[in-house]
Scaffold this motif. Structure first.
Motif, PDB file in Angstrom:
ATOM      1  N   THR A   1       0.796  -1.231   0.000  1.00  0.00           N
ATOM      2  CA  THR A   1       0.000   0.000   0.000  1.00  0.00           C
ATOM      3  C   THR A   1       0.826   1.276   0.000  1.00  0.00           C
ATOM      4  OG1 THR A   1      -0.167  -0.105   2.428  1.00  0.00           O
ATOM      5  CG2 THR A   1      -1.947  -1.122   1.141  1.00  0.00           C
TER       6      THR A   1
ATOM      7  N   ARG B   1       0.302   4.528  -2.280  1.00  0.00           N
ATOM      8  CA  ARG B   1      -1.035   4.462  -2.870  1.00  0.00           C
ATOM      9  C   ARG B   1      -2.025   5.179  -1.954  1.00  0.00           C
ATOM     10  NH1 ARG B   1      -1.324  -0.052  -6.627  1.00  0.00           N
ATOM     11  NH2 ARG B   1       0.592  -1.287  -6.542  1.00  0.00           N
ATOM     12  N   SER B   2      -3.163   5.535  -2.490  1.00  0.00           N
ATOM     13  CA  SER B   2      -4.180   6.176  -1.656  1.00  0.00           C
ATOM     14  C   SER B   2      -5.571   5.848  -2.188  1.00  0.00           C
ATOM     15  CB  SER B   2      -3.972   7.693  -1.616  1.00  0.00           C
ATOM     16  OG  SER B   2      -4.146   8.236  -2.916  1.00  0.00           O
TER      17      SER B   2
ATOM     18  N   PRO C   1      -9.108   4.348  -3.193  1.00  0.00           N
ATOM     19  CA  PRO C   1      -9.520   3.029  -3.689  1.00  0.00           C
ATOM     20  C   PRO C   1      -8.340   2.146  -4.100  1.00  0.00           C
ATOM     21  CG  PRO C   1     -10.960   4.707  -4.577  1.00  0.00           C
ATOM     22  CD  PRO C   1      -9.862   5.439  -3.865  1.00  0.00           C
ATOM     23  N   ASP C   2      -7.310   2.747  -4.690  1.00  0.00           N
ATOM     24  CA  ASP C   2      -6.137   1.973  -5.110  1.00  0.00           C
ATOM     25  C   ASP C   2      -5.453   1.333  -3.906  1.00  0.00           C
ATOM     26  OD1 ASP C   2      -4.179   1.010  -6.946  1.00  0.00           O
ATOM     27  OD2 ASP C   2      -2.874   2.687  -6.427  1.00  0.00           O
ATOM     28  N   ALA C   3      -5.330   2.090  -2.821  1.00  0.00           N
ATOM     29  CA  ALA C   3      -4.689   1.565  -1.612  1.00  0.00           C
ATOM     30  C   ALA C   3      -5.534   0.479  -0.964  1.00  0.00           C
ATOM     31  CB  ALA C   3      -4.431   2.700  -0.626  1.00  0.00           C
TER      32      ALA C   3
ATOM     33  N   SER D   1      -7.708  -1.498  -2.440  1.00  0.00           N
ATOM     34  CA  SER D   1      -7.619  -2.686  -3.281  1.00  0.00           C
ATOM     35  C   SER D   1      -6.298  -3.413  -3.052  1.00  0.00           C
ATOM     36  CB  SER D   1      -7.756  -2.296  -4.750  1.00  0.00           C
ATOM     37  OG  SER D   1      -7.602  -3.427  -5.585  1.00  0.00           O
ATOM     38  N   ALA D   2      -5.212  -2.658  -2.990  1.00  0.00           N
ATOM     39  CA  ALA D   2      -3.893  -3.262  -2.765  1.00  0.00           C
ATOM     40  C   ALA D   2      -3.834  -3.947  -1.404  1.00  0.00           C
ATOM     41  CB  ALA D   2      -2.801  -2.195  -2.876  1.00  0.00           C
TER      42      ALA D   2
ATOM     43  N   HIS E   1      -5.850  -7.248  -1.570  1.00  0.00           N
ATOM     44  CA  HIS E   1      -5.113  -8.257  -2.331  1.00  0.00           C
ATOM     45  C   HIS E   1      -3.879  -8.746  -1.576  1.00  0.00           C
ATOM     46  CE1 HIS E   1      -7.302  -8.532  -6.124  1.00  0.00           C
ATOM     47  NE2 HIS E   1      -7.604  -7.256  -5.948  1.00  0.00           N
TER      48      HIS E   1
ATOM     49  N   VAL F   1      -4.538   3.416   5.302  1.00  0.00           N
ATOM     50  CA  VAL F   1      -5.201   3.232   4.009  1.00  0.00           C
ATOM     51  C   VAL F   1      -6.558   3.937   4.004  1.00  0.00           C
ATOM     52  CG1 VAL F   1      -6.357   1.522   2.548  1.00  0.00           C
ATOM     53  CG2 VAL F   1      -4.023   1.100   3.364  1.00  0.00           C
TER      54      VAL F   1
ATOM     55  N   GLU G   1     -12.898  -9.415  -6.621  1.00  0.00           N
ATOM     56  CA  GLU G   1     -12.896  -8.045  -7.148  1.00  0.00           C
ATOM     57  C   GLU G   1     -14.221  -7.352  -6.865  1.00  0.00           C
ATOM     58  OE1 GLU G   1     -10.377  -6.480  -8.116  1.00  0.00           O
ATOM     59  OE2 GLU G   1      -8.990  -8.150  -8.361  1.00  0.00           O
TER      60      GLU G   1
ATOM     61  N   VAL H   1     -14.888  -0.487  -1.423  1.00  0.00           N
ATOM     62  CA  VAL H   1     -14.514   0.871  -1.842  1.00  0.00           C
ATOM     63  C   VAL H   1     -15.735   1.780  -1.810  1.00  0.00           C
ATOM     64  CG1 VAL H   1     -13.795   2.265  -3.818  1.00  0.00           C
ATOM     65  CG2 VAL H   1     -12.480   0.219  -3.185  1.00  0.00           C
TER      66      VAL H   1
END
Length: 198
Positions: free
Chosen positions: A76, A79-80, A82-84, A86-87, A90, A134, A179, A186
């Motif tokens: 993470t 990142r910030s 939604p991207d963070a 999601s990371a 995962h 996050v 996903e 999110v």
């Protein structure tokens, strides 16, 4: 007499190996007898280094939580939003799939009333801090942070636990379902961060 070179750290490392070798049930099936066999000593010899099976399980949990925290932080960083998120999701799923026994160990909670310097409490606080960092990227109000952390942990843990135990028997793509879950998280966290309208 304990084997030369045996220490608390060495016993914990052997226990981790037993946990890793045991797959998803590795942590639940951890016993002092299995660790002693891996060490080549009699079970009573371990008591020089660990107080009990519960004590050893906590030591294993500390290492496992630290490992998961490092994986989550590495995924993470930089990142910030939604991207963070999601990371993060995962990274947790990836860790659980690669180390299912250790992942189970991360669910051990510190004892109520544990000292501030309790290793498991400290490890857990660092792990929660990664999740909180996050979620801060969504602009959550402080009052909603704990709820959001619990929601994310519960959702990802529930999915991962079902997956590890073979709970998804339908032929539909499990990766796609994950996903969808991440997308729902999110949207949910973003909605929680949205100011209430009068």
């Amino acid at each position: 007499m304990a084997r030369a070179g045996l220490s608390r750290e060495a016993v914990t490392a052997l226990a981790l190996r037993v946990v890793d070798d045991g797959g998803p049930q590795g942590f639940a099936d951890l016993t002092l007898a299995k660790v002693a066999a891996a060490a080549g000593v009699a079970t009573p010899s371990l008591y020089k280094h660990v107080g009990s099976l519960a004590d050893l399980r906590r030591s294993v949990a500390v290492v496992a939580v630290d490992d998961l925290t490092r994986a989550a932080a590495a995924a993470t960083i930089g990142r910030s939003g939604p991207d963070a998120l999601s990371a993060l999701a995962h990274a947790i799923r990836g860790f659980a799939r690669e180390h299912p026994g250790r992942y189970a160990a991360t669910q051990v909670s510190p004892d109520l009333g544990a000292q501030a310097d309790d290793p498991l409490s400290l490890a857990g606080a660092e792990s929660v801090a990664v999740v909180a960092a996050v979620l801060r990227g969504f602009g959550l109000p402080e009052a909603s942070t704990v709820d959001a952390i619990r929601a994310v942990r519960s959702a990802v843990h529930g999915f991962v636990s079902l997956e590890l135990l073979g709970g998804f028997g339908m032929p539909d793509d499990v990766d796609h379902s994950f996903e969808v879950l991440v997308g729902l998280l999110v949207v949910g966290i973003a909605d929680l961060a949205r100011p209430a309208t009068s």
